[in-house]
Design an enzyme around this catalytic site. Structure first.
Site, PDB file in Angstrom:
ATOM      1  N   HIS A 289      32.672  36.577   0.489  1.00 29.50           N
ATOM      2  CA  HIS A 289      32.156  37.601   1.277  1.00 29.50           C
ATOM      3  C   HIS A 289      33.320  38.181   2.216  1.00 29.50           C
ATOM      4  O   HIS A 289      33.962  37.422   2.937  1.00 29.50           O
ATOM      5  CB  HIS A 289      31.019  36.699   2.269  1.00 29.50           C
TER       6      HIS A 289
ATOM      7  N   ASP B  67      28.384  40.572  -5.683  1.00 26.93           N
ATOM      8  CA  ASP B  67      29.344  41.393  -4.908  1.00 26.93           C
ATOM      9  C   ASP B  67      28.513  42.499  -4.405  1.00 26.93           C
ATOM     10  O   ASP B  67      29.002  43.779  -4.427  1.00 26.93           O
ATOM     11  CB  ASP B  67      30.507  42.013  -6.029  1.00 26.93           C
TER      12      ASP B  67
END
EC number: 6.3.4.4
Length: 449
Positions: free
Chosen positions: A41, A13
């Protein structure tokens, strides 16, 4: 350009999607080399938000070939939904290629994943429940279904007619769950196969040809270094290899084909799921970082745990991946803080340690040793050069570069492409050997002294 690997330098992340999207402009081929739908993403282009789980971020460029390589595990239902979503947004997928040797996630993988997590109780790992671990387990046990199997209906029917009854024994005897009916699953995956067929190819051969033609290749990792199956915070890890070395196995290339490795790290640290997290903040500052950074998982929507930047795991990521430079993301989230802390070492049983401990029991007992830096009150979101940054923000970045002993090439100040400072060309900039010709000679403002 070069052949470049982009890896996460924390627990995932970190904002790899945006960095990959930026670098894709100079690439001919973009490759996703490991992981599955457990990763997500988010890319923002012109105010439009694209959330991708399997398809490489380069798909937003119509002239880039995008490869989902053999090291990934593919959930056809999710992949086809992504393809449909892109089509609805006017994005073509004519440039998408799927490795025929990638393994396939099936319904029983998802059921077993959730059931096993529940069975673990207090020892749960915090998986996404998407069947990733069980798919990789079948791959290791040599009983998995590969994309190439989907291309031959008789072979697929034969393989699933054996595999599903085998998994039903586990469901009934171990997890006390009802068995799955093979026929609907077989018919469903035969239908998926026909839709996926135009994209399926020998991806490793495609990459070999691209390398021989000296094309620029960008390898996009999912998750992060500290989630690597071998080198992460085991057992709280993923089932694949997000580190730079994973690109070789996952994409089917030799290590000499990789020219540069770029690490991506947030200006603070986050983690999803269970496992030790020395710099975690459970106070109002942690809540502030979570709110300001919109720290919710792209895949699961789970709230991420937030903490200060951890230089110990950062240095570990530099070493394990052989990072040439860093991209620091979400610097703007720190706007408005009076002071900012950075973990420079750990205290363990009364002594200072500066290395990452491989034993999870030791790591769980480590307490962070901080250095405190002054914060800044103004916004950095509109800064487009180092000179635009408040002095405290510049000094913070300089401190991170010194701590990590690797230059910072990119600074991200928001989700959009234009909210970025390119400190140094991460592709054509000097290599590590040139950065330190005489020990650690400073040759750039954001390189370590």
């Amino acid at each position: 350009m070069a052949n470049v690997v982009v890896v996460g330098a924390q627990w995932g992340d970190e904002g790899k999607g945006k960095i990959t999207d930026l670098l894709s402009e100079k690439a001919h081929v973009v490759v996703r080399y490991q992981g599955g739908v457990n990763a997500g993403h988010t890319v923002v282009v012109g105010g439009q938000i694209f959330k991708l789980h399997l398809i490489p971020s380069g798909i937003l460029y119509p002239d880039k070939r995008c490869i989902i390589a053999s090291g990934t595990v593919i959930d056809p239902e999710v992949l086809l939904a992504e393809i449909d979503q892109l089509h609805q947004l006017g994005i073509s997928t004519h440039n998408l290629y799927i490795a025929e040797t990638a393994h396939v996630t099936l319904p029983y993988h998802r059921v077993i994943d959730v059931a096993e997590e529940e069975r673990r109780g207090i020892y749960r790992l915090g998986t996404t429940g998407r069947g990733i671990g069980p798919t990789y387990a079948d791959k290791a046990e040599r009983m998995g279904i590969r994309v190439v199997d989907l291309m031959y209906p008789d072979q697929l029917r034969e393989r699933l007619s054996w595999a599903i009854p085998y998994k039903n024994v586990l469901l009934e005897k171990i997890y006390n769950l009802p068995p799955l009916d093979p026929e609907p699953i077989i018919e469903q995956y035969l239908a998926y196969a026909e839709r996926l067929r135009p994209y399926v190819t020998d991806a490793a051969l495609l990459l070999t040809q691209a390398i021989e033609e000296r094309q620029n290749i960008l390898f996009e990792g999912a998750q992060g270094t500290l989630l690597d199956l071998d080198y992460g915070t085991y057992p709280y890890v993923t089932s694949s290899h997000p580190i730079a070395g994973g690109a070789c196995v996952g994409a089917g290339i030799g290590p000499t084909s990789i020219d540069r490795v770029i690490g991506v790290a947030k200006a603070y640290t986050t983690r999803v799921g269970e496992g030790p997290f020395p710099t975690e903040l459970k106070d109002e500052i942690g809540a502030y970082l979570g709110a300001a950074g919109a720290e919710f998982g792209t895949t699961t929507g789970r709230q991420r745990r937030c903490g200060w930047f951890d230089g110990v795991i950062g240095r570990y990521a530099v070493r394990i991946n052989g990072l040439d430079c860093l991209a620091i993301t979400k610097l703007d989230v720190l706007d408005g803080l009076d002071e900012i802390k950075v973990c420079v070492a750990y205290e363990y049983q009364g002594r200072e340690i500066r290395h990452f401990p491989s034993d999870a029991r030791v790591f769980a007992q480590c307490k962070p040793i901080y250095e405190t830096l002054p914060g800044w009150k103004c916004s950095t979101k509109d800064c487009r050069s180092l000179e635009d940054l408040p002095p405290e923000a510049y000094d913070y970045l300089k401190f991170l570069a010194q701590l990590m002993q690797v230059p910072i090439a990119i600074v991200s100040l928001g989700a959009s492409r234009d909210q970025t400072i390119i400190v140094e060309d991460p592709i054509h900039g000097p290599k590590r050997a040139l950065l330190y010709p005489n020990g650690r000679k400073q040759v750039h403002a954001l390189m370590p002294d």
